[in-house]
Write a protein that holds these residues in place. Structure first.
Motif, PDB file in Angstrom:
ATOM      1  N   SER A 120       0.856  -1.181   0.000  1.00 40.62           N
ATOM      2  CA  SER A 120       0.000   0.000   0.000  1.00 40.62           C
ATOM      3  C   SER A 120       0.893   1.232   0.000  1.00 40.62           C
ATOM      4  O   SER A 120       1.870   1.321   0.723  1.00 40.62           O
ATOM      5  CB  SER A 120      -0.920  -0.005   1.216  1.00 40.62           C
ATOM      6  N   ALA A 121       0.542   2.160  -0.824  1.00 45.96           N
ATOM      7  CA  ALA A 121       1.344   3.365  -0.965  1.00 45.96           C
ATOM      8  C   ALA A 121       1.123   4.327   0.192  1.00 45.96           C
ATOM      9  O   ALA A 121       1.887   5.256   0.378  1.00 45.96           O
ATOM     10  CB  ALA A 121       1.011   4.050  -2.287  1.00 45.96           C
ATOM     11  N   GLY A 122       0.087   4.070   0.969  1.00 45.96           N
ATOM     12  CA  GLY A 122      -0.203   4.982   2.071  1.00 45.96           C
ATOM     13  C   GLY A 122      -1.073   6.123   1.580  1.00 45.96           C
ATOM     14  O   GLY A 122      -1.461   6.188   0.416  1.00 45.96           O
ATOM     15  N   PRO A 123      -1.363   7.023   2.462  1.00 45.24           N
ATOM     16  CA  PRO A 123      -2.240   8.129   2.068  1.00 45.24           C
ATOM     17  C   PRO A 123      -1.524   9.067   1.094  1.00 45.24           C
ATOM     18  O   PRO A 123      -0.309   9.248   1.148  1.00 45.24           O
ATOM     19  CB  PRO A 123      -2.550   8.835   3.383  1.00 45.24           C
ATOM     20  N   THR A 124      -2.326   9.668   0.235  1.00 39.73           N
ATOM     21  CA  THR A 124      -1.761  10.620  -0.714  1.00 39.73           C
ATOM     22  C   THR A 124      -1.493  11.947  -0.015  1.00 39.73           C
ATOM     23  O   THR A 124      -1.894  12.172   1.134  1.00 39.73           O
ATOM     24  CB  THR A 124      -2.730  10.852  -1.891  1.00 39.73           C
ATOM     25  N   GLU A 125      -0.845  12.825  -0.704  1.00 36.06           N
ATOM     26  CA  GLU A 125      -0.510  14.136  -0.153  1.00 36.06           C
ATOM     27  C   GLU A 125      -1.786  14.916   0.181  1.00 36.06           C
ATOM     28  O   GLU A 125      -1.875  15.582   1.216  1.00 36.06           O
ATOM     29  CB  GLU A 125       0.339  14.901  -1.170  1.00 36.06           C
ATOM     30  N   GLU A 127      -4.714  13.644   0.958  1.00 37.43           N
ATOM     31  CA  GLU A 127      -5.348  13.045   2.137  1.00 37.43           C
ATOM     32  C   GLU A 127      -4.646  13.486   3.422  1.00 37.43           C
ATOM     33  O   GLU A 127      -5.293  13.778   4.431  1.00 37.43           O
ATOM     34  CB  GLU A 127      -5.344  11.518   2.024  1.00 37.43           C
ATOM     35  N   LEU A 128      -3.324  13.545   3.386  1.00 38.06           N
ATOM     36  CA  LEU A 128      -2.573  14.007   4.563  1.00 38.06           C
ATOM     37  C   LEU A 128      -2.900  15.461   4.886  1.00 38.06           C
ATOM     38  O   LEU A 128      -3.097  15.835   6.059  1.00 38.06           O
ATOM     39  CB  LEU A 128      -1.069  13.837   4.344  1.00 38.06           C
ATOM     40  N   LEU A 129      -2.940  16.296   3.868  1.00 37.89           N
ATOM     41  CA  LEU A 129      -3.257  17.704   4.096  1.00 37.89           C
ATOM     42  C   LEU A 129      -4.679  17.870   4.631  1.00 37.89           C
ATOM     43  O   LEU A 129      -4.934  18.733   5.481  1.00 37.89           O
ATOM     44  CB  LEU A 129      -3.071  18.506   2.805  1.00 37.89           C
ATOM     45  N   THR A 130      -5.591  17.017   4.145  1.00 43.51           N
ATOM     46  CA  THR A 130      -6.968  17.062   4.637  1.00 43.51           C
ATOM     47  C   THR A 130      -7.010  16.686   6.112  1.00 43.51           C
ATOM     48  O   THR A 130      -7.714  17.327   6.919  1.00 43.51           O
ATOM     49  CB  THR A 130      -7.859  16.114   3.813  1.00 43.51           C
ATOM     50  N   GLU A 131      -6.258  15.655   6.505  1.00 44.16           N
ATOM     51  CA  GLU A 131      -6.206  15.248   7.915  1.00 44.16           C
ATOM     52  C   GLU A 131      -5.631  16.358   8.778  1.00 44.16           C
ATOM     53  O   GLU A 131      -6.131  16.635   9.875  1.00 44.16           O
ATOM     54  CB  GLU A 131      -5.350  13.981   8.072  1.00 44.16           C
ATOM     55  N   ILE A 132      -4.562  17.001   8.299  1.00 41.72           N
ATOM     56  CA  ILE A 132      -3.944  18.088   9.069  1.00 41.72           C
ATOM     57  C   ILE A 132      -4.931  19.241   9.228  1.00 41.72           C
ATOM     58  O   ILE A 132      -5.109  19.822  10.319  1.00 41.72           O
ATOM     59  CB  ILE A 132      -2.649  18.567   8.385  1.00 41.72           C
ATOM     60  N   ARG A 133      -5.638  19.584   8.143  1.00 42.01           N
ATOM     61  CA  ARG A 133      -6.622  20.659   8.195  1.00 42.01           C
ATOM     62  C   ARG A 133      -7.730  20.340   9.220  1.00 42.01           C
ATOM     63  O   ARG A 133      -8.103  21.175  10.038  1.00 42.01           O
ATOM     64  CB  ARG A 133      -7.239  20.875   6.823  1.00 42.01           C
ATOM     65  N   ASP A 134      -8.217  19.101   9.152  1.00 37.08           N
ATOM     66  CA  ASP A 134      -9.288  18.696  10.068  1.00 37.08           C
ATOM     67  C   ASP A 134      -8.802  18.710  11.505  1.00 37.08           C
ATOM     68  O   ASP A 134      -9.548  19.109  12.436  1.00 37.08           O
ATOM     69  CB  ASP A 134      -9.828  17.321   9.699  1.00 37.08           C
ATOM     70  N   ALA A 135      -7.536  18.297  11.715  1.00 39.42           N
ATOM     71  CA  ALA A 135      -6.997  18.303  13.077  1.00 39.42           C
ATOM     72  C   ALA A 135      -6.832  19.723  13.592  1.00 39.42           C
ATOM     73  O   ALA A 135      -7.064  20.007  14.776  1.00 39.42           O
ATOM     74  CB  ALA A 135      -5.649  17.575  13.119  1.00 39.42           C
TER      75      ALA A 135
END
Length: 138
Positions: A120-125, A127-135
């Motif tokens: 698995s390539a892991g989350p895309t860039e 998706e990571l930025l979305t998680e950071i924004r939500d956090a």
């Protein structure tokens, strides 16, 4: 210089190449035997018991001191008579085709065995930025 030579010889690529050359030579002998002893006699039987290895055309005069048969390709060749040995050439082509096909099958099988496992390539860039924004919103 001796240390450099030892380092060169002990590298994996050199040893792998040496093993490959030795195995390749042995494999070539097996394929030559397969062609000359099994395949070509079968082809000869299909075309009326023709021995392809002795098919040739004389291109020059036979020496006066030649005492062998005029149909013996090996003896004529050894006597220095110019010959067009199309039977030997045909046998060499069939040898090559068998070797090439066998190598193709080996490489194909090796590639099938060595297919890299899907990771698995892991989350895309994004998706990571979305998680950071939500956090950060929390």
């Amino acid at each position: 210089m001796i240390q450099e030579f030892k380092a060169f010889i002990s590298r994996g690529n050199v040893l792998d190449l040496a093993v490959a050359v030795i195995i390749g030579a042995a494999f070539g002998k097996i394929v030559t035997s397969l062609t000359e002893d099994l395949v070509m006699p079968l082809i000869g039987a299909i075309f009326g018991n023709v021995d392809f290895s002795s098919k040739f055309v004389l291109l020059g005069a036979v020496p006066a001191n030649y005492a062998g048969s005029l149909s013996d390709y090996a003896a004529l060749k050894a006597a220095g008579v110019p010959l067009f040995g199309y039977g030997a050439f045909l046998t060499a082509i069939i040898n090559f085709m068998i070797i090439a096909f066998a190598i193709f099958l080996v490489v194909k099988a090796a590639n099938k065995v060595q297919k890299p496992a899907e990771t698995s390539a892991g989350p895309t860039e994004v998706e990571l930025l979305t998680e950071i924004r939500d956090a950060l919103k929390k």
